[in-house]
Design a protein around this motif. Structure first.
Motif, mmCIF file in Angstrom:
data_model
loop_
_atom_site.group_PDB
_atom_site.id
_atom_site.type_symbol
_atom_site.label_atom_id
_atom_site.label_comp_id
_atom_site.label_asym_id
_atom_site.label_seq_id
_atom_site.Cartn_x
_atom_site.Cartn_y
_atom_site.Cartn_z
ATOM 1 N N VAL A 109 76.165 -53.433 -7.015
ATOM 2 C CA VAL A 109 75.790 -52.690 -5.599
ATOM 3 C C VAL A 109 74.907 -53.372 -4.857
ATOM 4 C CG1 VAL A 109 75.101 -50.093 -4.391
ATOM 5 C CG2 VAL A 109 76.806 -50.435 -6.018
ATOM 6 N N SER A 110 73.582 -53.647 -5.721
ATOM 7 C CA SER A 110 72.385 -54.171 -4.470
ATOM 8 C C SER A 110 72.645 -55.513 -4.247
ATOM 9 C CB SER A 110 71.754 -54.632 -5.740
ATOM 10 O OG SER A 110 70.649 -55.216 -5.474
ATOM 11 N N TRP A 111 73.497 -56.780 -5.321
ATOM 12 C CA TRP A 111 74.551 -57.565 -3.768
ATOM 13 C C TRP A 111 75.495 -57.841 -2.907
ATOM 14 C CZ3 TRP A 111 74.378 -63.161 -5.654
ATOM 15 C CH2 TRP A 111 73.024 -63.629 -7.109
ATOM 16 N N ALA A 143 80.504 -52.230 9.419
ATOM 17 C CA ALA A 143 80.295 -52.213 11.020
ATOM 18 C C ALA A 143 79.848 -50.698 10.967
ATOM 19 C CB ALA A 143 81.299 -52.297 11.831
ATOM 20 N N ALA A 144 81.354 -49.736 10.017
ATOM 21 C CA ALA A 144 81.306 -48.189 10.512
ATOM 22 C C ALA A 144 79.870 -48.078 9.486
ATOM 23 C CB ALA A 144 82.284 -47.755 9.766
ATOM 24 N N ALA A 145 79.449 -48.127 8.835
ATOM 25 C CA ALA A 145 78.341 -47.766 7.503
ATOM 26 C C ALA A 145 76.612 -48.654 8.394
ATOM 27 C CB ALA A 145 78.114 -47.737 6.542
ATOM 28 N N HIS A 146 76.985 -49.522 9.072
ATOM 29 C CA HIS A 146 75.241 -49.947 10.091
ATOM 30 C C HIS A 146 74.456 -48.334 9.971
ATOM 31 C CE1 HIS A 146 73.199 -53.279 11.324
ATOM 32 N NE2 HIS A 146 72.510 -52.230 12.651
ATOM 33 N N ASN A 147 74.648 -48.048 10.689
ATOM 34 C CA ASN A 147 73.426 -47.010 11.458
ATOM 35 C C ASN A 147 73.044 -46.791 10.351
ATOM 36 O OD1 ASN A 147 74.025 -47.783 13.630
ATOM 37 N ND2 ASN A 147 75.812 -46.091 14.907
ATOM 38 N N VAL A 148 74.014 -45.719 9.307
ATOM 39 C CA VAL A 148 74.130 -44.571 8.071
ATOM 40 C C VAL A 148 72.473 -45.565 7.085
ATOM 41 C CG1 VAL A 148 73.975 -43.386 6.033
ATOM 42 C CG2 VAL A 148 75.873 -43.650 8.276
ATOM 43 N N ILE A 149 73.092 -46.671 7.245
ATOM 44 C CA ILE A 149 72.181 -48.140 6.468
ATOM 45 C C ILE A 149 70.802 -48.429 6.720
ATOM 46 C CG2 ILE A 149 71.637 -50.139 5.372
ATOM 47 C CD1 ILE A 149 75.041 -50.171 4.896
ATOM 48 N N GLN A 150 71.253 -48.365 8.108
ATOM 49 C CA GLN A 150 69.407 -49.071 9.371
ATOM 50 C C GLN A 150 68.997 -47.869 8.516
ATOM 51 O OE1 GLN A 150 70.356 -52.069 8.668
ATOM 52 N NE2 GLN A 150 68.589 -51.178 9.934
ATOM 53 N N LYS A 151 69.130 -46.377 8.860
ATOM 54 C CA LYS A 151 68.208 -45.565 8.739
ATOM 55 C C LYS A 151 67.687 -44.695 7.867
ATOM 56 C CE LYS A 151 71.007 -42.417 12.529
ATOM 57 N NZ LYS A 151 72.180 -41.124 12.580
ATOM 58 N N ILE A 152 68.770 -45.008 6.235
ATOM 59 C CA ILE A 152 67.660 -44.914 5.796
ATOM 60 C C ILE A 152 66.764 -46.220 4.750
ATOM 61 C CG2 ILE A 152 68.401 -45.031 2.987
ATOM 62 C CD1 ILE A 152 71.419 -43.803 3.135
ATOM 63 N N GLY A 153 67.034 -47.250 5.317
ATOM 64 C CA GLY A 153 65.858 -47.721 5.713
ATOM 65 C C GLY A 153 65.958 -49.618 5.446
ATOM 66 N N GLY A 154 67.518 -49.618 5.925
ATOM 67 C CA GLY A 154 68.002 -51.071 5.964
ATOM 68 C C GLY A 154 68.590 -51.120 4.600
ATOM 69 N N SER A 155 69.534 -52.312 4.701
ATOM 70 C CA SER A 155 70.799 -53.228 3.163
ATOM 71 C C SER A 155 69.424 -53.445 2.273
ATOM 72 C CB SER A 155 72.133 -53.469 3.956
ATOM 73 O OG SER A 155 71.640 -54.673 4.724
ATOM 74 N N ALA A 157 66.443 -52.953 2.486
ATOM 75 C CA ALA A 157 65.513 -52.231 1.475
ATOM 76 C C ALA A 157 66.215 -52.360 0.639
ATOM 77 C CB ALA A 157 64.450 -51.204 2.364
ATOM 78 N N ILE A 158 67.333 -51.374 0.033
ATOM 79 C CA ILE A 158 67.955 -50.696 -0.189
ATOM 80 C C ILE A 158 68.212 -51.263 -1.707
ATOM 81 C CG2 ILE A 158 70.398 -49.049 -0.648
ATOM 82 C CD1 ILE A 158 70.392 -48.709 2.181
ATOM 83 N N ALA A 159 69.037 -52.455 -1.133
ATOM 84 C CA ALA A 159 69.215 -53.854 -2.028
ATOM 85 C C ALA A 159 67.992 -53.592 -3.489
ATOM 86 C CB ALA A 159 69.587 -54.978 -1.662
ATOM 87 N N LYS A 160 67.087 -54.239 -2.362
ATOM 88 C CA LYS A 160 66.067 -54.677 -3.983
ATOM 89 C C LYS A 160 65.448 -53.283 -4.232
ATOM 90 C CE LYS A 160 63.099 -57.308 -0.346
ATOM 91 N NZ LYS A 160 62.225 -58.259 0.384
#
Length: 196
Positions: A109-111, A143-155, A157-160
């Protein structure tokens, strides 16, 4: 016993978030060692691919006449990383090791998040599908998940964070890999003694 391979894999994955290319060398050596100790040639091949990838990048970077090997080494190392995640899952399933299975899922999932966060995800998926369709709807989902991912901290940061958690679980999983099997064999021995 897969003592040395297990130890190298545990150290290598635990150091992955900090040691960079050094951890790739340690984990590749671990897969090579683990594969030879357990008689599983496909795991040894994964380690060999990783070591060849590192050697190719280093040779291409520091030896001018071998500069063409850098790209080939990079491709081999990326292949090694993908095969490594698959191997962690296979070992986790084979030994019923929950830590390894969870590590494989988190690393995968991180990748995926790291790739989805890249600026050229649409062109990447178009290239993968032969520019015919959006492969599996990845670009659409991104594209659909972009806003939610950004609110959490960005892809990124989450991937790390997921990669770090996956690395810790992989390290723990490799250290505990044979303990469950050893416990089963002791129980089997006790029950077999009791039958006489």
């Amino acid at each position: 016993m897969q003592r040395y391979g297990k130890l190298l894999l545990s150290i290598g994955y635990l150091s992955a978030p900090f040691a960079g290319p050094g951890s790739a060398v340690i984990t590749a050596a671990g897969w090579l060692s683990y594969g030879s100790e357990s008689g599983k040639n496909h795991l040894s091949m994964i380690g060999l691919i990783g070591l060849l990838g590192v050697a190719g990048i280093l040779s291409g970077t520091y030896v001018a006449s071998l500069s063409g090997l850098q790209g080939a080494g990079g491709v081999l190392l990326l292949l090694y990383f993908a095969l490594g995640v698959a191997a962690i899952w296979m070992l986790g399933s084979e030994h019923n090791n929950s830590a390894l299975k969870a590590a494989a899922m988190l690393l995968a999932v991180s990748w995926l998040l790291a790739v989805a966060g890249a600026s050229d995800i649409s062109s990447a998926t178009s290239a993968a599908s032969g520019t015919v369709i959006d492969w599996g709807g990845v670009s659409w989902a991104n594209a659909a998940a972009h806003n939610v991912i950004q609110k959490i901290g960005g892809s990124a940061a989450i991937a790390k964070a997921l990669a770090l958690l996956g690395a810790v679980l992989a390290s723990f999983g490799f250290l505990s890999l044979n303990e469950a099997r050893t416990g089963i064999s002791h129980e089997e021995t006790i029950f077999s003694i009791g039958t006489y």
